[in-house]
Design a protein around this motif. Sequence first.
Motif, PDB file in Angstrom:
ATOM      1  N   ILE A  10       0.851  -1.189   0.000  1.00 55.47           N
ATOM      2  CA  ILE A  10       0.000   0.000   0.000  1.00 55.47           C
ATOM      3  C   ILE A  10       0.886   1.237   0.000  1.00 55.47           C
ATOM      4  N   ALA A  11       0.425   2.285  -0.692  1.00 54.31           N
ATOM      5  CA  ALA A  11       1.161   3.552  -0.759  1.00 54.31           C
ATOM      6  C   ALA A  11       0.191   4.701  -0.518  1.00 54.31           C
ATOM      7  N   PHE A  12       0.696   5.775   0.094  1.00 53.56           N
ATOM      8  CA  PHE A  12      -0.073   6.994   0.298  1.00 53.56           C
ATOM      9  C   PHE A  12       0.700   8.167  -0.278  1.00 53.56           C
ATOM     10  N   LEU A  13       0.025   8.942  -1.124  1.00 54.79           N
ATOM     11  CA  LEU A  13       0.627  10.150  -1.691  1.00 54.79           C
ATOM     12  C   LEU A  13       1.991   9.863  -2.311  1.00 54.79           C
ATOM     13  N   GLY A  14       2.092   8.708  -2.969  1.00 52.61           N
ATOM     14  CA  GLY A  14       3.332   8.350  -3.640  1.00 52.61           C
ATOM     15  C   GLY A  14       4.376   7.717  -2.750  1.00 52.61           C
ATOM     16  N   ASN A  15       4.115   7.631  -1.445  1.00 56.98           N
ATOM     17  CA  ASN A  15       5.065   7.014  -0.519  1.00 56.98           C
ATOM     18  C   ASN A  15       4.646   5.571  -0.235  1.00 56.98           C
ATOM     19  N   GLN A  16       5.545   4.636  -0.517  1.00 66.70           N
ATOM     20  CA  GLN A  16       5.253   3.227  -0.265  1.00 66.70           C
ATOM     21  C   GLN A  16       5.309   2.969   1.232  1.00 66.70           C
ATOM     22  N   ILE A  17       4.185   2.524   1.803  1.00 69.82           N
ATOM     23  CA  ILE A  17       4.094   2.326   3.252  1.00 69.82           C
ATOM     24  C   ILE A  17       4.346   0.871   3.627  1.00 69.82           C
ATOM     25  N   PRO A  54      -5.761  -2.742   0.752  1.00 70.55           N
ATOM     26  CA  PRO A  54      -4.392  -2.682   0.233  1.00 70.55           C
ATOM     27  C   PRO A  54      -4.406  -2.420  -1.268  1.00 70.55           C
ATOM     28  N   ASP A  55      -3.309  -1.899  -1.789  1.00 68.67           N
ATOM     29  CA  ASP A  55      -3.195  -1.698  -3.232  1.00 68.67           C
ATOM     30  C   ASP A  55      -2.976  -3.019  -3.957  1.00 68.67           C
ATOM     31  N   ASP A  56      -2.327  -3.942  -3.264  1.00 67.40           N
ATOM     32  CA  ASP A  56      -1.984  -5.220  -3.892  1.00 67.40           C
ATOM     33  C   ASP A  56      -1.859  -6.272  -2.798  1.00 67.40           C
ATOM     34  N   PRO A 386       7.797  16.476   7.575  1.00 68.51           N
ATOM     35  CA  PRO A 386       7.085  17.576   8.235  1.00 68.51           C
ATOM     36  C   PRO A 386       5.894  18.099   7.447  1.00 68.51           C
ATOM     37  N   SER A 387       5.853  17.868   6.132  1.00 67.17           N
ATOM     38  CA  SER A 387       4.735  18.360   5.322  1.00 67.17           C
ATOM     39  C   SER A 387       3.562  17.384   5.277  1.00 67.17           C
ATOM     40  N   GLN A 388       3.734  16.194   5.846  1.00 71.95           N
ATOM     41  CA  GLN A 388       2.675  15.179   5.848  1.00 71.95           C
ATOM     42  C   GLN A 388       1.554  15.582   6.801  1.00 71.95           C
ATOM     43  N   ALA A 389       0.297  15.385   6.389  1.00 73.02           N
ATOM     44  CA  ALA A 389      -0.827  15.621   7.299  1.00 73.02           C
ATOM     45  C   ALA A 389      -0.664  14.719   8.515  1.00 73.02           C
TER      46      ALA A 389
END
Length: 484
Positions: A10-17, A54-56, A386-389
């Motif tokens: 799974i990824a959020f805002l282009g970041n693979q979590i 999940p994305d996959d 720091p810019s992450q919600a």
Amino acid sequence: MLLDMKNINIAFLGNQILHDVNLNISYGEVKGLIGPNGSGKSTIVNILSGVYPPDDGDIYIDGDKFSGYSPEIVLDKGIFTLYQEPSLIPEMSITDNLFAGNYLRRLGIFCNDKKMRKKAEEVLTYFGLPISPDEKVRNLSKCEKEIIAVAKAFLKQAKLYIMDEPTAGMSCQEQQVVLQLVRNLKKSGSSVIYVTHRMEEIREVCDSLCIMRDGRVILDDRMEHVTDRCIQNLMEVTKMDTGYVSRSKLSDTVALEVLHLSKDGAYEDISFRLHKGEILGIAGAMGSGRTALLKTLFGAIKPDRGMIFVKQKKIDFMSVYDAIEQNIGYMPDDRLESGIIPDLSVLDNTVLTEVNKKKSFLKNSKKEIESFIKFVVQPGYYLSNPSQAIKYASGGNQQKTIFFRWIVSESSILLLDEPTKGIDIASKNEMYQLILEKAQEGVSFIISSSDYKELQRLCTKVLVLKHGVLEEHAFSANDLLTMG
């Protein structure tokens, strides 16, 4: 196999979590899930709770491939999640909260209020809570709310219980109640995924352990095959020093003085002094008055009697803004309700108080704000992204952000209520070190904690509250351990 997660991504805002996560649990198994803040534990919990898919990858429950993600569907599959911040309805009674969505009925139609109330009384007695089942949840302490949420999970009789830091903020006695509940669930054939930062609890109740780091599973094995040193190495932490912190001489300067402070129903006739650079601890079980006392010192609760002096000047706090003007900061134990603004970034949440104190500060560019934070918050302590919600940050990082908010605003008195709740060992060490460094610089701390080892490590003196009354002072580590 009750649960089998295969190659979850799974990824959020282009970041693979999460990266190809595999995790499984058998019937009657208690699996510990640990990892540093941001390792992916909360994401696993949210996926299994139906918050998002999940994305996959594939998830199998009782051998059947799981499809369709929502909290309702997950509950129908027999998966119950107990979050760090309990999902209870404040305006409803304890009984109604325990049976919400699962009311006992007469003739299949009418709510059987009498039977539900009797069952609620039995559950409250089982958990050792001398509270009326008719009490509104809004009147309960944070710890009491957590125990009610645990009791609700107990009544659900789910196949799989996901417990996210269930003992955070609880006293030793309360922790044992929860651990016994886990044992009882295991005996009944239910399975538990137990998310915690407390290694002693993992050793006490878990059959197996899964360690995550950077969104990957780096170990999944039986507890008897895993050593403490192995855990420390995999989580890249050093063993926490538990030695008592002592100072040869306190400053003569009194930063805060409380005289005969009372709040009816919460605490009575409290008097003490807090010196410049002192770390003062407050110990006590749930309902002892610890949280109410800190809220009073922060202007959130108005006392009925008594006086508060800041730097030898009598202060009548009309609101929290008056306390902030006196350079007093407060970290609440319920970060989601009182600590953060979810849609703002980690950075904006960190500088929130400073922006309010210095209106011209709003005119500065984001780069200047980031430079300011880096100047105040020393390298190695600052949060990533720091810019992450902040709503997407882990619970531990949310907690640290609140702490850093008051460091950024250069508060001279910090009131910390369960400051390391939901934080991993490495982050605890960071926070402990920062508290000690700031104390050496002259910042005064009052730390309210249910973790006696934490108070032992940090505090020069400890106040002990019991039913709102000051019991005694502890001046040494041995005294504090004796109280536990």
